[in-house]
Design a protein around this motif. Structure first.
Motif, PDB file in Angstrom:
ATOM      1  N   UNK A 244       1.291  -1.818   4.926  1.00  0.00           N
ATOM      2  CA  UNK A 244       0.863  -0.169   5.093  1.00  0.00           C
ATOM      3  C   UNK A 244       2.105   0.537   4.679  1.00  0.00           C
ATOM      4  N   UNK A 245       1.505   1.755   4.412  1.00  0.00           N
ATOM      5  CA  UNK A 245       2.552   2.719   3.909  1.00  0.00           C
ATOM      6  C   UNK A 245       3.396   3.366   5.125  1.00  0.00           C
ATOM      7  N   UNK A 246       3.011   3.518   6.341  1.00  0.00           N
ATOM      8  CA  UNK A 246       3.455   3.986   7.554  1.00  0.00           C
ATOM      9  C   UNK A 246       4.653   3.041   8.142  1.00  0.00           C
ATOM     10  N   UNK A 247       5.590   3.648   8.973  1.00  0.00           N
ATOM     11  CA  UNK A 247       6.659   2.931   9.298  1.00  0.00           C
ATOM     12  C   UNK A 247       6.457   2.076  10.278  1.00  0.00           C
ATOM     13  N   UNK A 248       5.551   2.270  11.225  1.00  0.00           N
ATOM     14  CA  UNK A 248       5.107   1.023  12.095  1.00  0.00           C
ATOM     15  C   UNK A 248       4.435  -0.203  11.540  1.00  0.00           C
TER      16      UNK A 248
ATOM     17  N   UNK B 153       2.845  -4.255  -5.793  1.00  0.00           N
ATOM     18  CA  UNK B 153       2.053  -3.279  -5.669  1.00  0.00           C
ATOM     19  C   UNK B 153       0.436  -3.548  -5.765  1.00  0.00           C
ATOM     20  N   UNK B 154      -0.648  -2.763  -5.154  1.00  0.00           N
ATOM     21  CA  UNK B 154      -1.869  -3.093  -5.445  1.00  0.00           C
ATOM     22  C   UNK B 154      -2.134  -2.686  -6.799  1.00  0.00           C
ATOM     23  N   UNK B 155      -2.802  -3.783  -7.509  1.00  0.00           N
ATOM     24  CA  UNK B 155      -3.008  -3.466  -8.950  1.00  0.00           C
ATOM     25  C   UNK B 155      -4.208  -2.599  -9.011  1.00  0.00           C
ATOM     26  N   UNK B 156      -4.256  -1.697 -10.414  1.00  0.00           N
ATOM     27  CA  UNK B 156      -5.264  -0.862 -10.538  1.00  0.00           C
ATOM     28  C   UNK B 156      -6.501  -1.595 -10.666  1.00  0.00           C
TER      29      UNK B 156
ATOM     30  N   UNK C 127       0.904  -1.197  -0.059  1.00  0.00           N
ATOM     31  CA  UNK C 127       0.060   0.067  -0.038  1.00  0.00           C
ATOM     32  C   UNK C 127       0.811   1.101  -0.016  1.00  0.00           C
ATOM     33  N   UNK C 128       0.439   2.447  -0.776  1.00  0.00           N
ATOM     34  CA  UNK C 128       1.291   3.514  -0.724  1.00  0.00           C
ATOM     35  C   UNK C 128       0.275   4.642  -0.045  1.00  0.00           C
TER      36      UNK C 128
ATOM     37  N   UNK D 127      -7.399   1.728   5.117  1.00  0.00           N
ATOM     38  CA  UNK D 127      -6.980   1.459   3.699  1.00  0.00           C
ATOM     39  C   UNK D 127      -6.617  -0.045   3.856  1.00  0.00           C
ATOM     40  N   UNK D 128      -5.646  -0.695   4.665  1.00  0.00           N
ATOM     41  CA  UNK D 128      -5.506  -2.100   4.770  1.00  0.00           C
ATOM     42  C   UNK D 128      -6.695  -2.876   4.766  1.00  0.00           C
ATOM     43  N   UNK D 129      -7.743  -2.682   5.552  1.00  0.00           N
ATOM     44  CA  UNK D 129      -8.889  -3.419   5.593  1.00  0.00           C
ATOM     45  C   UNK D 129      -9.617  -3.233   4.591  1.00  0.00           C
TER      46      UNK D 129
END
Length: 157
Positions: free
Chosen positions: A124-128, A151-154, A8-9, A25-27
């Motif tokens: 996820x995009x965050x460091x944690x 990457x998450x595909x379009x 995820x970005x 976003x992850x869920x």
């Protein structure tokens, strides 16, 4: 056994109304991916950390667009052999080929999963979140999974 980590970005966001329901976003993308896997005729177990999270995802899936409808159930609901998608916080009694992990850790019931040959997880995009994903990656690698990252595909956005 194969594990796919979906990257995820910052651009990957849950819909605005999802915040009211504690969907990040992850869920959201776990549900979108589940819909895509269902359209591929796969049997899926969506792993959640607890019963409360199972109910949150259950409600979120009911709000998907009609063309992304996913027949799903929680443990003990639905027909005897279950629906194609089960949301569970424990090992399923049904054989499932795909596991979509929404937990921040590897569920302790990993060795009890029946028939799982395909594991899906998210970075996820965050460091944690990235640090937790790295730990899951290491554990799956040690468990013998062949791991790829994508990457998450379009097509599933």
């Amino acid at each position: 056994m194969q594990a796919i980590f979906w990257l995820l970005n910052e651009q990957h966001q849950a819909p605005k109304h999802a915040a009211n329901q504690h969907i990040d976003a992850r869920l959201h993308y776990a549900c979108v991916l589940t819909a895509d896997l269902y359209r591929q005729k796969k049997k899926i177990l969506v792993g959640v950390p607890d019963q409360d999270q199972a109910h949150v995802l259950d409600e979120w899936l009911w709000q998907f667009e009609a063309d992304r409808f996913i027949p799903h159930n929680l443990p003990g609901e639905g027909p005897h052999y279950g629906t194609p998608v089960e949301i569970n916080w424990q090992p399923s009694q049904q054989r499932r080929g795909c596991f979509v992990n929404t937990c921040q850790t590897i569920p302790d019931y990993l060795p009890k999963l029946k028939g799982v040959t395909e594991w899906h997880d998210f970075v996820p995009a965050d460091d944690a979140g990235k640090a937790l994903a790295r730990e899951r990656y290491k554990q799956l690698k040690q468990a013998g999974f062949q791991i790829t990252t994508n990457p998450i595909p379009d097509s599933i956005v």
